[in-house]
Design a protein around this motif. Structure first.
Motif, PDB file in Angstrom:
ATOM      1  N   ASP A  69       0.857  -1.183   0.000  1.00 50.82           N
ATOM      2  CA  ASP A  69       0.000   0.000   0.000  1.00 50.82           C
ATOM      3  C   ASP A  69       0.894   1.234   0.000  1.00 50.82           C
ATOM      4  N   ASP A  70       0.281   2.388   0.119  1.00 50.34           N
ATOM      5  CA  ASP A  70       1.011   3.641   0.084  1.00 50.34           C
ATOM      6  C   ASP A  70       2.064   3.707   1.194  1.00 50.34           C
ATOM      7  N   THR A  71       1.710   3.224   2.368  1.00 48.94           N
ATOM      8  CA  THR A  71       2.650   3.248   3.496  1.00 48.94           C
ATOM      9  C   THR A  71       3.898   2.439   3.178  1.00 48.94           C
ATOM     10  N   ALA A  72       3.717   1.255   2.591  1.00 47.99           N
ATOM     11  CA  ALA A  72       4.857   0.397   2.262  1.00 47.99           C
ATOM     12  C   ALA A  72       5.728   1.034   1.181  1.00 47.99           C
ATOM     13  N   LEU A  73       5.116   1.598   0.159  1.00 46.70           N
ATOM     14  CA  LEU A  73       5.887   2.239  -0.912  1.00 46.70           C
ATOM     15  C   LEU A  73       6.696   3.415  -0.384  1.00 46.70           C
ATOM     16  N   ARG A  74       6.134   4.134   0.566  1.00 47.42           N
ATOM     17  CA  ARG A  74       6.841   5.264   1.166  1.00 47.42           C
ATOM     18  C   ARG A  74       7.969   4.769   2.070  1.00 47.42           C
ATOM     19  N   ALA A  75       7.715   3.708   2.844  1.00 48.18           N
ATOM     20  CA  ALA A  75       8.703   3.204   3.805  1.00 48.18           C
ATOM     21  C   ALA A  75       9.947   2.657   3.113  1.00 48.18           C
ATOM     22  N   LEU A  76       9.776   2.059   1.929  1.00 47.16           N
ATOM     23  CA  LEU A  76      10.908   1.430   1.250  1.00 47.16           C
ATOM     24  C   LEU A  76      11.676   2.383   0.333  1.00 47.16           C
ATOM     25  N   ALA A  77      11.190   3.597   0.170  1.00 49.02           N
ATOM     26  CA  ALA A  77      11.856   4.534  -0.736  1.00 49.02           C
ATOM     27  C   ALA A  77      13.348   4.694  -0.453  1.00 49.02           C
ATOM     28  N   PRO A  78      13.777   4.789   0.814  1.00 53.37           N
ATOM     29  CA  PRO A  78      15.220   4.953   1.063  1.00 53.37           C
ATOM     30  C   PRO A  78      16.063   3.759   0.623  1.00 53.37           C
ATOM     31  N   ALA A  79      15.451   2.587   0.429  1.00 52.12           N
ATOM     32  CA  ALA A  79      16.210   1.412  -0.006  1.00 52.12           C
ATOM     33  C   ALA A  79      16.610   1.512  -1.475  1.00 52.12           C
ATOM     34  N   GLY A  80      15.952   2.389  -2.231  1.00 53.35           N
ATOM     35  CA  GLY A  80      16.295   2.572  -3.629  1.00 53.35           C
ATOM     36  C   GLY A  80      15.971   1.392  -4.520  1.00 53.35           C
ATOM     37  N   VAL A  81      15.035   0.563  -4.113  1.00 56.33           N
ATOM     38  CA  VAL A  81      14.688  -0.614  -4.900  1.00 56.33           C
ATOM     39  C   VAL A  81      13.524  -0.328  -5.841  1.00 56.33           C
ATOM     40  N   THR A  82      13.401  -1.144  -6.874  1.00 57.23           N
ATOM     41  CA  THR A  82      12.214  -1.171  -7.708  1.00 57.23           C
ATOM     42  C   THR A  82      11.406  -2.391  -7.294  1.00 57.23           C
ATOM     43  N   ALA A  83      10.149  -2.197  -6.941  1.00 57.25           N
ATOM     44  CA  ALA A  83       9.287  -3.320  -6.591  1.00 57.25           C
ATOM     45  C   ALA A  83       8.852  -4.026  -7.866  1.00 57.25           C
ATOM     46  N   VAL A  84       8.888  -5.334  -7.855  1.00 56.16           N
ATOM     47  CA  VAL A  84       8.571  -6.123  -9.048  1.00 56.16           C
ATOM     48  C   VAL A  84       7.387  -7.040  -8.744  1.00 56.16           C
ATOM     49  N   GLN A  85       6.319  -6.864  -9.500  1.00 60.76           N
ATOM     50  CA  GLN A  85       5.138  -7.716  -9.394  1.00 60.76           C
ATOM     51  C   GLN A  85       5.131  -8.700 -10.567  1.00 60.76           C
TER      52      GLN A  85
END
Length: 280
Positions: free
Chosen positions: A196-212
């Motif tokens: 969700d939005d919270t997760a996408l915001r929380a992981l931003a500092p990791a610099g990753v691209t989420a892959v579905q």
């Protein structure tokens, strides 16, 4: 080959547990060429990543946009190596969360693949993590350390708090490094596919691209390899990204299904690529 990509800037959850489900995205800008982490492909070229989403959120990649011609007929098979942080006692009792025969089949068939691995899996099977992560046929991506849900509800998975999400992802990368894996790319797959939005915001500092993904194999807990193969073959389109599993106890027919999927897709003119190539 250069393609545009589809990404979900997604401030809504898109869920899937092992059985999985996909969501659609809309065309946006192409990925950036420089990764935020020192992750590289076996050829030492940086793995491509996508530009951050709105507000700097973690971007989400589902599949490549289809180009024209036979050269566009690429497909990425991805395999989730799942192990939840609290499943150690089950492993001690003999449950197998690995599937070395599947990995050998991919080698025999010469299928480049991306393995989304949990940090706990890498700790349980460090020799396998190293072997996969030093074989140029494969790349390892992050599937969290704990395999806990990054949004809830998520198919009964235990939930991880927002303040712990970034640490969990970084802990997984550390586990890969400790195991000796080298072909590690800056990609992340949410456990169960839930975010969700919270997760996408929380992981931003990791610099990753989420892959579905856009094709669900249905291999989780399946007992019919033919049915799994037919589901994949019926769903693949040029640029597709297929989710499967590298977990023997939870996906026991995956190896057999792969033996049927690969030659048929090749007969149809498809070329297998890792996610890092699909994203280029």
């Amino acid at each position: 080959m250069i393609r545009s990509v589809l990404k979900i800037t997604g401030l809504t959850a898109a869920g899937a547990v092992l059985v999985g489900c996909g969501a659609s995205g809309s065309p946006v800008s192409a990925p950036t060429s420089s990764p935020p982490r020192p992750a590289a492909s076996p050829t030492h070229e940086p793995a491509p990543t996508m530009a951050p989403g709105p507000g700097g959120h973690t971007p989400v990649f589902m599949r490549a946009a289809a180009a024209e011609g036979d050269a566009a007929k690429t497909v990425a098979l991805t395999f989730d190596a799942d192990m939840t942080a609290d499943q150690g006692p089950r492993a001690e009792r003999g449950e197998r969360f690995d599937n070395p025969a599947l990995i050998e089949t991919l080698r025999t068939l010469k299928v480049p693949s991306t393995v989304f691995m949990t940090g706990r899996w890498a700790e349980e099977y460090p020799a396998q993590a190293k072997a996969i992560g030093t074989d140029s046929l494969f790349e390892i991506a992050n599937h969290s350390y704990s395999h806990h849900a990054f949004s809830s509800p998520c198919y009964g998975l235990p939930e991880i708090g927002a303040k712990d999400m970034l640490t969990d992802v970084r802990r997984a990368f550390a586990a890969f490094e400790k195991a000796g894996a080298r072909n590690v790319v800056p990609y992340f797959r949410f456990p169960g596919g839930c975010y969700d939005d919270t997760a996408l915001r929380a992981l931003a500092p990791a610099g990753v691209t989420a892959v579905q993904w856009d094709v669900v194999s249905g291999d989780a807990f399946a007992s019919d390899a033919d049915a799994v193969a037919e589901q994949v073959l019926g769903g693949v389109r040029p640029g597709s990204l297929v989710v499967m599993h590298c977990t023997r106890s939870a996906a026991p027919v995956t190896q057999e299904a792969v033996r049927r999927i690969v030659p048929e897709l090749r007969r149809r003119g498809y070329r297998f690529v890792k996610v890092s190539e699909l994203m280029r």
